[in-house]
Design a protein around this motif. Sequence first.
Motif, PDB file in Angstrom:
ATOM      1  N   ASN A 167       0.714  -1.310  -0.009  1.00 10.31           N
ATOM      2  CA  ASN A 167      -0.018  -0.055   0.221  1.00 10.31           C
ATOM      3  C   ASN A 167       0.978   1.226   0.024  1.00 10.31           C
ATOM      4  OD1 ASN A 167      -2.630  -1.523   1.944  1.00 10.31           O
ATOM      5  ND2 ASN A 167      -2.810  -0.567   0.093  1.00 10.31           N
ATOM      6  N   TYR A 258      -1.855  -0.188  -9.751  1.00 10.99           N
ATOM      7  CA  TYR A 258      -1.942  -0.348  -8.309  1.00 10.99           C
ATOM      8  C   TYR A 258      -3.365  -0.625  -7.976  1.00 10.99           C
ATOM      9  CZ  TYR A 258      -2.428   1.490  -3.277  1.00 10.99           C
ATOM     10  OH  TYR A 258      -2.710   1.578  -1.961  1.00 10.99           O
ATOM     11  N   SER A 260      -6.070  -1.528  -4.636  1.00 10.69           N
ATOM     12  CA  SER A 260      -6.305  -1.542  -3.202  1.00 10.69           C
ATOM     13  C   SER A 260      -7.733  -1.657  -2.934  1.00 10.69           C
ATOM     14  CB  SER A 260      -5.552  -0.372  -2.607  1.00 10.69           C
ATOM     15  OG  SER A 260      -5.770  -0.471  -1.276  1.00 10.69           O
ATOM     16  N   ALA A 280      -8.585  -6.530  -6.430  1.00  7.60           N
ATOM     17  CA  ALA A 280      -7.146  -5.542  -6.365  1.00  7.60           C
ATOM     18  C   ALA A 280      -6.252  -6.072  -7.495  1.00  7.60           C
ATOM     19  CB  ALA A 280      -6.585  -6.064  -5.264  1.00  7.60           C
ATOM     20  N   HIS A 400      -7.380  -6.170   4.016  1.00  9.59           N
ATOM     21  CA  HIS A 400      -6.688  -5.239   3.120  1.00  9.59           C
ATOM     22  C   HIS A 400      -5.842  -6.170   1.987  1.00  9.59           C
ATOM     23  CE1 HIS A 400      -7.020  -1.923   6.198  1.00  9.59           C
ATOM     24  NE2 HIS A 400      -6.882  -2.985   6.777  1.00  9.59           N
ATOM     25  N   ALA A 402      -3.431  -5.489  -1.253  1.00  8.39           N
ATOM     26  CA  ALA A 402      -2.759  -4.444  -2.234  1.00  8.39           C
ATOM     27  C   ALA A 402      -1.994  -5.084  -3.429  1.00  8.39           C
ATOM     28  CB  ALA A 402      -1.879  -3.691  -1.239  1.00  8.39           C
TER      29      ALA A 402
END
Length: 412
Positions: A167, A258, A260, A280, A400, A402
């Motif tokens: 992240n 990227y 997330s 993601a 989470h 990432a």
Amino acid sequence: MKRVVITGLGAVTPLGNTVKEYWQKLVNGELGIRKITKFASDDINVTLAGEVKDFDPSQVLDRKEQKRMDLFSQYGLAAALEAWEMSGLSDAEINHKRFGVIVGSGIGGMTTLQDQVRVMDKKGANRVTPFFVPMVIANMASGNISIRLGAKGTSQTIVTACASATNAIGEAFRAIKSGAADIMISGGTEATICEIGIAGFAALNALNTTNDPKRASIPFDKERKGFVMGEGAGMLVLEELEHAQKRGAVILGEIVGYGSNCDASHMTAPLKDGSGAADAIAMALEEAKIQPEDIGYINAHGTSTPANDAAETTAIKHVFGAYAKKIPISSTKSMTGHLLGAAGGIEAVASVKTLQEDLAHPTVGYKVSDPECDLDYLTEGVRSIHAEYAISNSFGFGGHNAVICLKKWRDQ
């Protein structure tokens, strides 16, 4: 939108305290997991960890500074300074107000926290070090790097458990891409191999309790029973392309995407169908403006826990379909253990080197195939590959997710 390139790498790991040593041991398939030496762990029933070895803080800090900085900050600063020197920015004229730092750490100064609670309990509150707070708080890795290098732009800390470093790198990428910064140092750092760190994860039944280092961290193996704690730091210097080219920098790679998000499902377990992780990955590919078939390598999160490895495999299949079985996949954690908030940092370093060197490191320790994990995990040693794009996955407690997408650099 600006293009974002990588001009420096730094690493402090269980396999070595420079990028050169770390990478060489990765491709050699060497194991950085050994018996814990930092404390007697017999009563915890966990005896193995990926400890950093032969780290000499005096190379970057004087004696007074060492006493005022927790080990997680020391590791982070050492890796950042290696990346900084590699980038050549130490000799360049730069705008320090457009130079920032974003570093991830899952926990921060856990060893200092443990030690100072003991001091207070045994000797009284007035014996707690006055440096307790600035040693413990997780933002001090970023703060100390900014102070040392004069980075007067944004200085932030990302805390998303085991996704923290990825992240952090992703947010630093976005800062440059949007035009808000010219240079960013980013990555992750962690130092949680202490009694409370090991005991806490052991209480969750998250750690492997074997005494055999070769069968401790075995991602995607059917007999996997938990991860092995690691420690260290991985840092990258990110730079706006024209800024790097103007000063004649050696460009090591490019970040192009990227992703997330959050599973929004469970405190510790990933979604079984891998849908959050898959989304993601898809976000990173979409930002990179590439197709799934363009990816030539995946550095997997691959923790060696039953739930994570199966869910990540499912996520990869969801995004890549039939092509998933053609992608070389490595788990760096098979050799280093799991560096928690720093994992994505050293794995980003490994991914950059993979694209640079056309070599993908092995996933060591694998013996027993699992029908739920049936992709190409590079279990037979290092492999020559020719990848233009790679992704590095990180998934953390709290749901989470990432993912960063990297591109091989070619003069253009």
